[in-house]
Design an enzyme around this catalytic site. Structure first.
Site: not given
Ligand code: AHR
Length: 531
Positions: A56, A202, A281, A336, A385
């Site tokens: 990103e 999102e 996450y 993600e 990432q």
């Molecule tokens: O990976 C960081 C951020 O986490 C991304 O931009 C978003 O899609 C998510 O909330």
């Protein structure tokens, strides 16, 4: 054990039962773990796309991480760092998701093509200026240099269907349209191949705070009008359209999956999707306050416990998808995932800079194992990432580059790309610390594209080695060899000054008395082939 922990163990048991893996908490730290693999019971393909990456426009993920510009003294090819390209080629990155993330829903592609680039802002990530020097052509050059595929996320939040449709025409048409000529004039006469298209990011949050119904109405429009014209992608290698999906375990995301999948069941010729995205996450609690380095065994166990919740989350959303799509046409794409810790002291909090330790390597292996066990539905995933951001593969600082412990897991797992899943039976035992219980051992097996039998083992116990007794039904195994990754501490890390603290080392074993035995170091991940 918290309520949350109890729920996790039950669902993990359910998930493991389905895959032929038995988790019983009876084995103790001193017992051998017997693992058996039935090579005749080949399952589904483990799609190489589960090893995808996410890049990103965030902090130093793109600028400095990938892009240094053609005039840089850092060795580069057309502005893209040679050291980073070489490292990424070695892990055979199947696809790269770009340009975001939250950034994607404010991205206007025209600012990033042509000689004159527009300097804009990046309000999501530190409010810094965005030069747009790295745009469509630079991204496509980058994926080409690393031998990967493009997963492009289009702007559904602040863009329009027309803007996205024109971007796809610009990138993919071979017809002599004005946009095709513009692309050729900008240096690329041949159409680009776009393998995956994210329809928003999102959209329930940073992507526009939409309700599921509102998103659905938008998604249908984008699915209808945003076309890939590349002649080579019409019948085969068609672009996969990925709809926004859930972001966790709350009821609102159950509704989201229900809404999108129910509509999919009724879909007509005029719109379609091939995937539903999921973001999850390993964070503990928002905002993340867990330290990425300088932690002990309690934090190690807590984070691994959280990460194993991925299994229950996938099972939950897969079950909803099964209701409306029993033939599993729509893939679940975990685009993600990874550990999200507190920003490193002194770093810009908007840049999401964290350390990467042995714990993250183990966390990565556990998640990849979960994805493999759900390979019938999970056919894509992108760790967040790729460089310098969150659970990164690579860290850079000007001309310096270091490979993280997580990088080595992706390297060791290369043989699992497009391999065929094989069920594994074992009693994982339990590792307990500070009231937290985890499986002591995890393992997956597959027949690689090279025809070899590959097994990945994780010993979660940070204190005790584990002796594995491996039995492959129908095969007289003579030896195993491969690599193992461990280090002296749960938070051992690689740094620019000491880059080889957490690096794979050879591991091998020979058959004795008709059995293969293998010793797994404490807190280690091993990948071996069985001869
Ligand atoms: O990976 C960081 C951020 O986490 C991304 O931009 C978003 O899609 C998510 O909330």
């Amino acid at each position: 054990m918290t309520k949350r922990g109890v729920r996790f163990e039950c669902s993990l048991l359910a998930g493991l039962a389905l895959t032929g893996l038995a988790l019983t908490p009876s084995a103790t730290a001193t017992e051998k773990v017997a693992i058996s693999i039935d090579a005749s019971k080949a399952g589904v393909q483990i799609n190489r796309n589960i090893f995808g990456q996410f890049a990103e426009h965030l902090g130093h993920g793109i600028y400095d991480g990938i892009w240094v510009g053609p005039d840089s003294t850092i060795p580069n090819t057309r502005g893209i760092r040679n050291d980073v390209v070489a490292a990424l080629k070695a892990i055979k990155v199947p696809n790269v998701r770009w340009p975001g993330g939250c950034f994607a829903d404010e991205y206007h592609w025209r600012k990033g093509v042509g000689i004159q680039r527009t300097v804009s802002l990046n309000p999501n990530w530190g409010g810094v200026t965005e030069t747009n020097t790295f745009g469509t052509h630079e991204f496509m050059d980058f994926v080409d240099q690393i031998g990967s595929d493009a997963y492009v996320s289009i702007n559904v939040g602040s863009g329009t269907p027309q803007e996205a449709a024109e971007w796809l025409e610009y990138m993919t048409t071979a017809q002599p349209t004005t946009l095709e000529k513009e692309r050729a004039a900008n240096g690329h006469p041949a159409p680009y191949k776009i393998s995956m298209l994210g329809i928003g990011n999102e959209s329930w949050d940073c992507g526009g705070n939409m309700t599921p119904e509102y998103y659905l109405s938008q998604m249908k429009i984008y699915s209808r009008f945003v076309r890939n014209f590349n002649p080579a992608q019409q019948d085969k290698e068609q672009m996969l359209k990925i709809a926004v999906g859930p972001g966790g375990d709350e009821p609102r995301w159950t509704d989201w999956t229900e809404t999108v999948m129910k509509a999919y069941q009724q879909h007509t010729w005029s719109w379609d999707i091939n995937g539903l995205s999921m973001h999850s996450y390993t964070v503990g609690h928002w905002p993340s306050s867990s330290a990425s380095v300088g932690f002990g065994e309690t934090e190690y166990s807590q984070i691994l416990k959280h990460t194993l919740e991925m299994d229950a989350l996938i099972s939950k959303h897969s079950a909803i998808m099964d209701k409306y799509d029993p033939q599993k046409r729509v893939a679940l794409i975990i685009d993600e995932w990874g550990a999200w810790y507190a920003p490193l002291p002194g770093s810009n909090p908007g840049f999401l800079v964290q350390q990467n330790t042995l714990r993250d390597a183990i966390l990565a292996a556990l998640n990849l194992n979960i994805f493999a066990r759900h390979a019938d539905r999970v056919r894509g995933a992108n760790i967040a990432q790729m460089i310098n951001v969150l659970q990164a593969m690579i860290m850079t600082d000007k001309e310096k580059m270091v490979l993280s412990p997580t990088y080595y897991i992706f390297k060791m797992y290369v043989p699992f790309q497009d391999s065929t899943f094989l069920p594994v039976q074992f009693n994982s035992g339990t590792y307990s610390h500070d009231g937290i219980s985890l499986p002591r051992v995890d393992a997956i097996a597959a027949e690689g594209k090279d025809g070899k039998l590959w097994v990945a083992f994780t010993n979660l116990d940070p204190n005790e080695a584990v002796e594995i007794e491996l039995n492959v039904t129908g095969v007289t195994a003579k030896s195993t060899s491969g690599e193992t990754l461990t280090a002296s501490k749960v938070d051992s890390t690689n740094s620019f000054d000491a880059p080889n603290i957490v690096v794979p080392k050879p591991i091998s074993a020979k058959a004795q008395g008709g059995k293969l035995t293998l010793k797994l170091d404490p807190k280690s991940v091993s990948v071996v082939s069985v001869e």
